[in-house]
Write an enzyme that holds these catalytic residues in place. Sequence first.
Site, PDB file in Angstrom:
ATOM      1  N   GLU A 240      57.218  16.398  28.049  1.00 55.47           N
ATOM      2  CA  GLU A 240      56.192  15.395  27.773  1.00 55.47           C
ATOM      3  C   GLU A 240      55.860  14.626  29.045  1.00 55.47           C
ATOM      4  O   GLU A 240      54.719  14.515  29.444  1.00 55.47           O
ATOM      5  CB  GLU A 240      56.752  14.455  26.713  1.00 55.47           C
ATOM      6  CG  GLU A 240      55.952  13.203  26.527  1.00 55.47           C
ATOM      7  CD  GLU A 240      56.645  12.299  25.523  1.00 55.47           C
ATOM      8  OE1 GLU A 240      57.265  12.832  24.592  1.00 55.47           O
ATOM      9  OE2 GLU A 240      56.568  11.080  25.675  1.00 55.47           O
ATOM     10  N   GLY A 338      58.035  11.301  22.312  1.00 55.43           N
ATOM     11  CA  GLY A 338      58.200  12.725  21.994  1.00 55.43           C
ATOM     12  C   GLY A 338      59.634  13.100  21.712  1.00 55.43           C
ATOM     13  O   GLY A 338      59.981  14.284  21.722  1.00 55.43           O
TER      14      GLY A 338
HETATM   15  N1  COA Z   1      72.020  -3.508  21.589  1.00 59.31           N
HETATM   16  C1  COA Z   1      71.254  -4.505  22.106  1.00 59.31           C
HETATM   17  N2  COA Z   1      70.397  -4.323  23.130  1.00 59.31           N
HETATM   18  C2  COA Z   1      70.327  -3.083  23.648  1.00 59.31           C
HETATM   19  C3  COA Z   1      71.097  -2.018  23.156  1.00 59.31           C
HETATM   20  C4  COA Z   1      71.968  -2.264  22.098  1.00 59.31           C
HETATM   21  N3  COA Z   1      72.713  -1.285  21.586  1.00 59.31           N
HETATM   22  N4  COA Z   1      70.794  -0.905  23.873  1.00 59.31           N
HETATM   23  C5  COA Z   1      69.871  -1.260  24.773  1.00 59.31           C
HETATM   24  N5  COA Z   1      69.598  -2.570  24.642  1.00 59.31           N
HETATM   25  C6  COA Z   1      68.673  -3.340  25.466  1.00 59.31           C
HETATM   26  C7  COA Z   1      69.084  -3.333  26.925  1.00 59.31           C
HETATM   27  O1  COA Z   1      69.974  -4.397  27.207  1.00 59.31           O
HETATM   28  C8  COA Z   1      67.753  -3.481  27.629  1.00 59.31           C
HETATM   29  O2  COA Z   1      67.351  -4.835  27.548  1.00 59.31           O
HETATM   30  P1  COA Z   1      66.529  -5.536  28.736  1.00 59.31           P
HETATM   31  O3  COA Z   1      65.208  -4.808  28.771  1.00 59.31           O
HETATM   32  O4  COA Z   1      66.421  -6.944  28.293  1.00 59.31           O
HETATM   33  O5  COA Z   1      67.342  -5.304  29.965  1.00 59.31           O
HETATM   34  C9  COA Z   1      66.814  -2.702  26.730  1.00 59.31           C
HETATM   35  O6  COA Z   1      67.422  -2.653  25.455  1.00 59.31           O
HETATM   36  C10 COA Z   1      66.546  -1.259  27.211  1.00 59.31           C
HETATM   37  O7  COA Z   1      67.750  -0.589  27.333  1.00 59.31           O
HETATM   38  P2  COA Z   1      67.955   0.621  28.340  1.00 59.31           P
HETATM   39  O8  COA Z   1      68.836   1.575  27.691  1.00 59.31           O
HETATM   40  O9  COA Z   1      68.356   0.130  29.683  1.00 59.31           O
HETATM   41  O10 COA Z   1      66.460   1.181  28.487  1.00 59.31           O
HETATM   42  P3  COA Z   1      65.866   2.481  29.148  1.00 59.31           P
HETATM   43  O11 COA Z   1      64.774   2.032  30.019  1.00 59.31           O
HETATM   44  O12 COA Z   1      66.912   3.366  29.764  1.00 59.31           O
HETATM   45  O13 COA Z   1      65.230   3.232  27.891  1.00 59.31           O
HETATM   46  C11 COA Z   1      65.158   3.820  25.586  1.00 59.31           C
HETATM   47  C12 COA Z   1      66.038   3.672  26.828  1.00 59.31           C
HETATM   48  C13 COA Z   1      66.029   4.395  24.501  1.00 59.31           C
HETATM   49  C14 COA Z   1      64.602   2.491  25.168  1.00 59.31           C
HETATM   50  C15 COA Z   1      64.013   4.810  25.954  1.00 59.31           C
HETATM   51  O14 COA Z   1      64.576   6.030  26.325  1.00 59.31           O
HETATM   52  C16 COA Z   1      63.065   5.035  24.785  1.00 59.31           C
HETATM   53  O15 COA Z   1      62.165   4.247  24.571  1.00 59.31           O
HETATM   54  N6  COA Z   1      63.284   6.130  24.030  1.00 59.31           N
HETATM   55  C17 COA Z   1      62.460   6.464  22.882  1.00 59.31           C
HETATM   56  C18 COA Z   1      61.334   7.408  23.210  1.00 59.31           C
HETATM   57  C19 COA Z   1      61.772   8.688  23.828  1.00 59.31           C
HETATM   58  O16 COA Z   1      62.924   9.042  23.892  1.00 59.31           O
HETATM   59  N7  COA Z   1      60.835   9.456  24.304  1.00 59.31           N
HETATM   60  C20 COA Z   1      61.161  10.718  24.907  1.00 59.31           C
HETATM   61  C21 COA Z   1      60.078  11.436  25.486  1.00 59.31           C
HETATM   62  S1  COA Z   1      59.383  10.657  26.944  1.00 59.31           S
END
Ligand code: COA
Length: 456
Positions: A240, A338
């Site tokens: 994606e 995705g």
């Molecule tokens: N409890 C509370 N807060 C949490 C948490 C938990 N278990 N896990 C993450 N967070 C918070 C982090 O502290 C961070 O907060 P901040 O923005 O205030 O620093 C925020 O959530 C993002 O966490 P992080 O894991 O660092 O984000 P990332 O940029 O690595 O993205 C996802 C991780 C899961 C959010 C991201 O992969 C996503 O949106 N996935 C869904 C869509 C997807 O997978 N698409 C795939 C095709 S492109």
Amino acid sequence: MNIQYWKEIYDSKVVTAKEAIGYIKSGDRVVTGHAAGEPTYLIDTLVENYEMYENVEICHLVSLGEGKYTRPEMKGHFVFNGFFLGAGTRDAVAQGYANYSPGFFHEIPKLFRTELPVDVALVMVSSPDKHGFCSFGTSSDYTKPVADCAKIVIAQVNEFMPRTFGGNLIHVRDIDFIVEHSEPILEQQPAKVSILEQKIGKYCSTLIKDGDCLQLGIGSIPESVLPFLWDKKDLGLHTEMASDGIIDLMLAGIINNKKKNVEPGRSVITFVMGTRRLYDFIDDNPEISMNPVDYVNDPVIIAKNDNVVSINSCIQVDLMGQVASESIGLRQFSGVGGQVDFVRGAAMSKGGRSIIAILSTAKGGTVSRIVPFLDKGAAVTTSRNDVQYVITEYGIALLKGKTLKERARALIKIAHPKFRQELKEEYERRFLEPYDYVTCDLRRSEKKEQPAVTEE
Ligand code: COA
């Protein structure tokens, strides 16, 4: 006929941004180009003139912009409806003056063609080629399909937008209003990969074989795997999203797409998000095929490739293997994107594997991402029926084909040590047996080759 006959058509459509946005009416649904394809000049002009409108619905997925239309003073003029939230939009949704709509990414173009008809597409394209075709460059995804079905197409023609191959072009005759405005397109710097994330990347790489076809999701964890692919051969890319991390692997021929069944020899991508280096790399590059998301992310298309490996991240996993990737409790953080498209595509692909890779903790180590129960209100993104591998810095847990007890044990082994005791206590409450008791299903899984590598 002169092959450059289209120039007259082009010239007849050139207007100022202010004139172009004058064709948007109150109550219209306006869909804006995606990620680096955001037509920033058109959006800024729209926002500056917000008093002209009442209840214009603005829709998009990933945005690298500021989301000014979601600000409180825009209330009544614009209402944002996001299918994926980011830094500029999630607060507005949390505070109740903007909306989030769930939906698999590959289904979004169909939604805009049917249930959610589009009045105006606001897009950004490259300058036309000698035949009069402009390219959507960085963002084919829903941007190209929306331009195909909107009642009015307003395009910002930007010389900085790369020209890419694939199903990613629009002829100037299919654009209603052209606004010429060249400016650097939005960039995203490569994520900084921490030492713990490197461990996760290394574990992921142990599940990747020569000839595999990769999808890498959004966030720093999927990126953490790229440095560990330098000893692989003949990798493919059908993904994606792509970021700067693909450039050197493609230049070195490690990603050469030789073993793919869908568009062999080309990296198939629906959008890219990175720095100018990436945008220059994809420009005029015949090894890059940018295509709409209802093709790239369609699980049936994904599964035509063998040995698909999808790598995505999440926020929480519960002890059954339910994966919450898009919300923190009731707070919508991002979107499904995705993730499920590729988890399912990988499951349907011959030899395919799907990985959810996470740091074992969040918020500076104060909370575990492996939890007995998802936070109240959290949306399940990838169901326990779909999930296959979960990886943390403590190892790899294979969940598919495992009993609930085996899943819980595998996940506890890769949780952060400081949270394992409370997870074990939940195991004992739930399964009415001591955690250390060797159950018959544990014996069963020990007989099989254990792919789980774990570290204390
Ligand atoms: N409890 C509370 N807060 C949490 C948490 C938990 N278990 N896990 C993450 N967070 C918070 C982090 O502290 C961070 O907060 P901040 O923005 O205030 O620093 C925020 O959530 C993002 O966490 P992080 O894991 O660092 O984000 P990332 O940029 O690595 O993205 C996802 C991780 C899961 C959010 C991201 O992969 C996503 O949106 N996935 C869904 C869509 C997807 O997978 N698409 C795939 C095709 S492109």
